[in-house]
Design an enzyme around this catalytic site. Structure first.
Site, PDB file in Angstrom:
ATOM      1  N   GLY A 169       0.638  -0.916  -0.061  1.00 39.09           N
ATOM      2  CA  GLY A 169       0.084   0.145   0.089  1.00 39.09           C
ATOM      3  C   GLY A 169       0.836   1.193   0.009  1.00 39.09           C
TER       4      GLY A 169
ATOM      5  N   ARG B 257       1.571  11.489  -8.540  1.00 41.82           N
ATOM      6  CA  ARG B 257       1.113  11.528  -7.191  1.00 41.82           C
ATOM      7  C   ARG B 257       1.953  10.961  -6.034  1.00 41.82           C
ATOM      8  NH1 ARG B 257      -4.945  12.313  -7.053  1.00 41.82           N
ATOM      9  NH2 ARG B 257      -5.349  13.148  -9.316  1.00 41.82           N
TER      10      ARG B 257
ATOM     11  N   ARG C 278      -0.097  -8.777  -3.342  1.00 38.35           N
ATOM     12  CA  ARG C 278      -0.361  -7.535  -2.529  1.00 38.35           C
ATOM     13  C   ARG C 278       0.378  -7.852  -1.035  1.00 38.35           C
ATOM     14  NH1 ARG C 278      -1.821  -4.414   1.646  1.00 38.35           N
ATOM     15  NH2 ARG C 278      -3.215  -5.232   3.252  1.00 38.35           N
ATOM     16  N   VAL C 279       1.310  -7.044  -0.762  1.00 37.74           N
ATOM     17  CA  VAL C 279       2.312  -7.380   0.291  1.00 37.74           C
ATOM     18  C   VAL C 279       2.079  -6.391   1.247  1.00 37.74           C
ATOM     19  CG1 VAL C 279       3.984  -9.067  -0.610  1.00 37.74           C
ATOM     20  CG2 VAL C 279       4.157  -6.634  -0.810  1.00 37.74           C
TER      21      VAL C 279
ATOM     22  N   GLU D 226      -7.713  -3.973   0.922  1.00 38.89           N
ATOM     23  CA  GLU D 226      -7.449  -3.922  -0.410  1.00 38.89           C
ATOM     24  C   GLU D 226      -7.741  -5.345  -1.060  1.00 38.89           C
ATOM     25  OE1 GLU D 226      -5.466  -0.889   1.497  1.00 38.89           O
ATOM     26  OE2 GLU D 226      -4.972  -2.817   1.521  1.00 38.89           O
TER      27      GLU D 226
ATOM     28  N   SER E 145       0.419  -7.163  12.459  1.00 36.35           N
ATOM     29  CA  SER E 145       1.006  -6.158  12.802  1.00 36.35           C
ATOM     30  C   SER E 145       0.168  -6.042  14.282  1.00 36.35           C
ATOM     31  CB  SER E 145       0.992  -4.898  12.076  1.00 36.35           C
ATOM     32  OG  SER E 145      -0.286  -4.422  11.760  1.00 36.35           O
ATOM     33  N   ASP E 146      -0.945  -6.261  14.549  1.00 39.98           N
ATOM     34  CA  ASP E 146      -1.561  -6.123  15.693  1.00 39.98           C
ATOM     35  C   ASP E 146      -2.775  -7.042  15.905  1.00 39.98           C
ATOM     36  OD1 ASP E 146      -4.044  -4.063  15.076  1.00 39.98           O
ATOM     37  OD2 ASP E 146      -2.544  -3.672  13.731  1.00 39.98           O
TER      38      ASP E 146
END
Length: 236
Positions: free
Chosen positions: A21, A44, A88-89, A182, A204-205
């Site tokens: 992301g 962007r 996606r990672v 995503e 991560s949590d």
């Protein structure tokens, strides 16, 4: 052959793209793990890079946060740049009590509260699933490395700050392993345009217990996941 959101030239992207992301995470992956790296797009500040990993050409590009942003970049990469494999990672929050922080989750399927796949599937529910070949390649890579993985459903949320915490009870009952933002959109785009997609995320949590990884733990786990995924990517 620039698109509205990507200013790379024709042929700039490899057939396989790692798709975090965060564009700065894309830069980190490229500079840390790839050789002969070239930045190929920066519209962007959504950075994209192409290089080689163990001799095979691989690209990495940021997708932004959420299904709309991810879907825009995925569509243009597939339709305009001929990308065949999008992986996606990233990170996710765990739901199930038997999923632990630092676990790696492979999103075999992606539930969602978004309407995006119903819009593309004429109002019906579409089964947003990963590509089997990509999933199997990562699973085999994990076996070689001895990396503990969990395979199952993730939930792609439209809201980061959810107003309905009771939904977590439903997710856990239905076996959802983690929440991210995503995968369901990415899988829908890949199916629509004939490409292959997969979501690989580290925990991560933990949403239920409140446990979180430290920044050092998060980086180490992320690095291990990237190596595992890259080793799978070169077999495609």
């Amino acid at each position: 052959m620039a698109t509205p959101h990507i200013n790379a030239v024709e042929g700039a992207f490899a057939e396989t793209v790692l798709f975090p992301g965060d564009p700065l995470r894309a830069k980190y992956i490229a500079e840390t793990f790839l050789e002969n790296v070239e930045q190929v797009t920066d519209v962007r500040n959504m950075l994209g890079f192409t290089g080689t990993y163990k001799g095979k050409r691989i690209s990495v590009m940021g997708s932004g946060m959420g299904i709309p942003s991810c879907s825009i970049y995925a569509t243009e990469l597939i339709k305009d740049y001929g990308v065949k494999n999008l992986i996606r990672v990233g990170t996710c929050g765990a739901i199930s009590t038997d999923v632990k922080v630092r676990d790696v989750i492979i999103g075999m399927g992606a539930c969602t509260d978004s309407q995006v796949n119903r819009l593309r599937f004429k109002g019906q529910d579409f089964a947003a699933i990963a590509n089997y070949e990509l999933m199997n390649a990562v699973i085999e890579s994990a076996k070689v490395k001895g990396t503990k993985i969990r395979v199952g459903n993730v939930f792609s949320a439209d809201l980061f700050y959810t107003p309905d915490p009771q939904m977590f009870d439903v997710m856990e009952k239905m076996g959802v392993l983690g929440v991210e933002m995503e995968a369901a959109g990415l899988y829908g785009v890949a199916h629509e345009f004939g490409a292959r997609a997969l979501c690989v995320v580290t925990v991560s949590d933990h949403i239920r217990t409140g446990e979180k990884t430290t920044s050092e733990e998060r980086q180490t786990t992320f690095n291990d996941m990237i190596v595992m995924t890259l080793d799978a990517a070169i077999t495609l």
